[in-house]
Design a protein around this motif. Structure first.
Motif, PDB file in Angstrom:
ATOM      1  N   PRO A 294     -52.114 -72.640  11.857  1.00  0.00           N
ATOM      2  CA  PRO A 294     -52.717 -71.586  12.689  1.00  0.00           C
ATOM      3  C   PRO A 294     -51.742 -70.959  13.685  1.00  0.00           C
ATOM      4  O   PRO A 294     -51.885 -69.789  14.033  1.00  0.00           O
ATOM      5  CB  PRO A 294     -53.850 -72.302  13.429  1.00  0.00           C
ATOM      6  N   GLU A 295     -50.750 -71.707  14.124  1.00  0.00           N
ATOM      7  CA  GLU A 295     -49.767 -71.175  15.077  1.00  0.00           C
ATOM      8  C   GLU A 295     -48.830 -70.167  14.421  1.00  0.00           C
ATOM      9  O   GLU A 295     -48.010 -69.551  15.089  1.00  0.00           O
ATOM     10  CB  GLU A 295     -48.924 -72.308  15.673  1.00  0.00           C
ATOM     11  N   GLY A 296     -48.898 -70.020  13.094  1.00  0.00           N
ATOM     12  CA  GLY A 296     -48.065 -69.049  12.399  1.00  0.00           C
ATOM     13  C   GLY A 296     -46.832 -69.645  11.758  1.00  0.00           C
ATOM     14  O   GLY A 296     -45.851 -68.941  11.523  1.00  0.00           O
ATOM     15  N   VAL A 297     -46.861 -70.916  11.421  1.00  0.00           N
ATOM     16  CA  VAL A 297     -45.726 -71.545  10.734  1.00  0.00           C
ATOM     17  C   VAL A 297     -46.070 -71.607   9.245  1.00  0.00           C
ATOM     18  O   VAL A 297     -47.047 -72.229   8.852  1.00  0.00           O
ATOM     19  CB  VAL A 297     -45.431 -72.954  11.287  1.00  0.00           C
ATOM     20  N   PHE A 298     -45.253 -70.934   8.443  1.00  0.00           N
ATOM     21  CA  PHE A 298     -45.428 -70.857   6.994  1.00  0.00           C
ATOM     22  C   PHE A 298     -44.294 -71.632   6.340  1.00  0.00           C
ATOM     23  O   PHE A 298     -43.122 -71.337   6.588  1.00  0.00           O
ATOM     24  CB  PHE A 298     -45.392 -69.388   6.552  1.00  0.00           C
ATOM     25  N   THR A 299     -44.618 -72.648   5.536  1.00  0.00           N
ATOM     26  CA  THR A 299     -43.573 -73.420   4.856  1.00  0.00           C
ATOM     27  C   THR A 299     -43.847 -73.432   3.359  1.00  0.00           C
ATOM     28  O   THR A 299     -45.003 -73.414   2.916  1.00  0.00           O
ATOM     29  CB  THR A 299     -43.500 -74.869   5.376  1.00  0.00           C
TER      30      THR A 299
ATOM     31  N   LYS B 102     -39.030 -71.861   5.608  1.00  0.00           N
ATOM     32  CA  LYS B 102     -39.858 -72.052   6.798  1.00  0.00           C
ATOM     33  C   LYS B 102     -39.787 -70.770   7.610  1.00  0.00           C
ATOM     34  O   LYS B 102     -38.702 -70.340   8.014  1.00  0.00           O
ATOM     35  CB  LYS B 102     -39.381 -73.233   7.644  1.00  0.00           C
ATOM     36  N   LEU B 103     -40.956 -70.164   7.807  1.00  0.00           N
ATOM     37  CA  LEU B 103     -41.037 -68.926   8.569  1.00  0.00           C
ATOM     38  C   LEU B 103     -41.894 -69.157   9.806  1.00  0.00           C
ATOM     39  O   LEU B 103     -43.047 -69.590   9.696  1.00  0.00           O
ATOM     40  CB  LEU B 103     -41.666 -67.807   7.722  1.00  0.00           C
ATOM     41  N   ASP B 104     -41.331 -68.871  10.988  1.00  0.00           N
ATOM     42  CA  ASP B 104     -42.105 -68.887  12.229  1.00  0.00           C
ATOM     43  C   ASP B 104     -42.594 -67.458  12.436  1.00  0.00           C
ATOM     44  O   ASP B 104     -41.868 -66.609  12.971  1.00  0.00           O
ATOM     45  CB  ASP B 104     -41.243 -69.350  13.401  1.00  0.00           C
ATOM     46  N   LEU B 105     -43.823 -67.203  11.993  1.00  0.00           N
ATOM     47  CA  LEU B 105     -44.377 -65.856  12.039  1.00  0.00           C
ATOM     48  C   LEU B 105     -44.539 -65.363  13.465  1.00  0.00           C
ATOM     49  O   LEU B 105     -44.658 -66.157  14.409  1.00  0.00           O
ATOM     50  CB  LEU B 105     -45.721 -65.829  11.302  1.00  0.00           C
ATOM     51  N   TYR B 106     -44.569 -64.073  13.626  1.00  0.00           N
ATOM     52  CA  TYR B 106     -44.584 -63.431  14.938  1.00  0.00           C
ATOM     53  C   TYR B 106     -45.767 -63.863  15.794  1.00  0.00           C
ATOM     54  O   TYR B 106     -45.646 -64.000  17.001  1.00  0.00           O
ATOM     55  CB  TYR B 106     -44.593 -61.909  14.756  1.00  0.00           C
ATOM     56  N   ASP B 107     -46.925 -64.081  15.167  1.00  0.00           N
ATOM     57  CA  ASP B 107     -48.113 -64.433  15.930  1.00  0.00           C
ATOM     58  C   ASP B 107     -48.988 -65.388  15.130  1.00  0.00           C
ATOM     59  O   ASP B 107     -48.660 -65.737  13.988  1.00  0.00           O
ATOM     60  CB  ASP B 107     -48.894 -63.154  16.279  1.00  0.00           C
ATOM     61  N   LYS B 108     -50.124 -65.767  15.692  1.00  0.00           N
ATOM     62  CA  LYS B 108     -51.029 -66.718  15.050  1.00  0.00           C
ATOM     63  C   LYS B 108     -51.768 -66.082  13.872  1.00  0.00           C
ATOM     64  O   LYS B 108     -51.935 -64.862  13.828  1.00  0.00           O
ATOM     65  CB  LYS B 108     -52.042 -67.234  16.074  1.00  0.00           C
ATOM     66  N   VAL B 109     -52.199 -66.942  12.944  1.00  0.00           N
ATOM     67  CA  VAL B 109     -52.932 -66.490  11.765  1.00  0.00           C
ATOM     68  C   VAL B 109     -54.220 -67.298  11.603  1.00  0.00           C
ATOM     69  O   VAL B 109     -54.349 -68.392  12.143  1.00  0.00           O
ATOM     70  CB  VAL B 109     -52.074 -66.619  10.483  1.00  0.00           C
TER      71      VAL B 109
ATOM     72  N   LYS C 285     -42.514 -57.277  14.345  1.00  0.00           N
ATOM     73  CA  LYS C 285     -41.669 -57.754  13.250  1.00  0.00           C
ATOM     74  C   LYS C 285     -42.349 -58.953  12.601  1.00  0.00           C
ATOM     75  O   LYS C 285     -43.418 -59.383  13.048  1.00  0.00           O
ATOM     76  CB  LYS C 285     -40.279 -58.119  13.759  1.00  0.00           C
ATOM     77  N   LEU C 286     -41.778 -59.504  11.560  1.00  0.00           N
ATOM     78  CA  LEU C 286     -42.389 -60.625  10.848  1.00  0.00           C
ATOM     79  C   LEU C 286     -42.208 -61.950  11.573  1.00  0.00           C
ATOM     80  O   LEU C 286     -43.130 -62.756  11.653  1.00  0.00           O
ATOM     81  CB  LEU C 286     -41.811 -60.744   9.429  1.00  0.00           C
ATOM     82  N   LEU C 287     -41.021 -62.190  12.109  1.00  0.00           N
ATOM     83  CA  LEU C 287     -40.685 -63.498  12.667  1.00  0.00           C
ATOM     84  C   LEU C 287     -40.575 -63.477  14.186  1.00  0.00           C
ATOM     85  O   LEU C 287     -40.192 -62.469  14.780  1.00  0.00           O
ATOM     86  CB  LEU C 287     -39.360 -63.985  12.075  1.00  0.00           C
ATOM     87  N   ARG C 288     -40.867 -64.617  14.785  1.00  0.00           N
ATOM     88  CA  ARG C 288     -40.676 -64.817  16.222  1.00  0.00           C
ATOM     89  C   ARG C 288     -39.195 -64.841  16.541  1.00  0.00           C
ATOM     90  O   ARG C 288     -38.368 -65.067  15.673  1.00  0.00           O
ATOM     91  CB  ARG C 288     -41.244 -66.175  16.639  1.00  0.00           C
ATOM     92  N   GLY C 289     -38.910 -64.718  17.811  1.00  0.00           N
ATOM     93  CA  GLY C 289     -37.526 -64.878  18.252  1.00  0.00           C
ATOM     94  C   GLY C 289     -36.760 -63.576  18.253  1.00  0.00           C
ATOM     95  O   GLY C 289     -37.207 -62.555  17.746  1.00  0.00           O
ATOM     96  N   GLU C 290     -35.600 -63.671  18.832  1.00  0.00           N
ATOM     97  CA  GLU C 290     -34.710 -62.521  18.921  1.00  0.00           C
ATOM     98  C   GLU C 290     -33.775 -62.500  17.721  1.00  0.00           C
ATOM     99  O   GLU C 290     -33.593 -63.493  17.044  1.00  0.00           O
ATOM    100  CB  GLU C 290     -33.893 -62.595  20.221  1.00  0.00           C
TER     101      GLU C 290
END
Length: 189
Positions: free
Chosen positions: A34-39, A54-61, A89-94
């Motif tokens: 739910p936090e937006g981590v896709f593996t 492993k994708l840390d998505l921009y927001d929750k799903v 964007k798709l991913l969190r972070g800079e």
């Protein structure tokens, strides 16, 4: 050492479309938090290489409303956003996204052109929800059918008229070649 599969993505106000291009994948394990981590983890290729993502998505799903389809050529995920807003964007972070993540221009729609739900054709793929897959540990995944969009095309034999035209073109080319040789001979003498 694992490899990264190519990933394409697009979004709408309420969904994110993720397509993992991994032909002939085996033992696919997909997880969404739910936090937006896709593996994702799967084996593919002639050498049965391990691919991990492993994708840390921009927001929750919303995991319960999100869907997945595992096909022969790719793995397609339709992720429901927790909040119906466009992501930057798709991913969190800079920083820049990894080189293996690309925009899916076939599904892309600009924010001001979004027609709401149901505006994308996914080719009748059989989707199962993430919530019902029991953590996506690979159990029951062999039941999915090939969701490729390749259509069989009927092949017809050429007619006699087509064959005669082809033969006529070949003969005229041969005759033309002969006259060219003759011209070259005449010029050189």
């Amino acid at each position: 050492m694992s490899r990264h599969p190519e990933v394409k993505w697009a979004e709408r106000a309420d969904k994110v479309y993720i397509t993992v291009l991994l032909p002939d994948s085996k033992n696919a394990k997909v997880n969404l938090e739910p936090e937006g981590v896709f593996t994702l983890s799967a084996n593919a290729g002639a050498d049965n290489n391990l691919y991990e993502l492993k994708l840390d998505l921009y927001d929750k799903v919303n995991v319960e409303e999100s869907k997945i389809s595992i096909g022969v050529r790719n793995i397609v995920c339709v992720l429901e956003k927790a909040e119906k807003v466009w992501w930057k964007k798709l991913l969190r972070g800079e920083g820049k996204a990894p080189h293996y993540i690309k925009v899916d221009w076939d599904k892309w729609v600009d924010e001001d052109e979004d027609n709401g739900p149901g505006d994308i054709d996914l080719g009748g793929m059989d989707f199962s929800s993430f919530g019902n897959m029991g953590g996506m540990d690979g159990g029951g995944m062999d039941d999915f059918e090939d969701s490729s969009d390749d259509e069989e095309q009927e092949v017809t034999k050429p007619s006699e008229q087509d064959m005669n035209k082809a033969d006529g073109n070949a003969k005229s080319e041969e005759q033309g070649a002969g006259t060219m040789e003759k011209r070259e001979t005449d010029v050189s003498t």
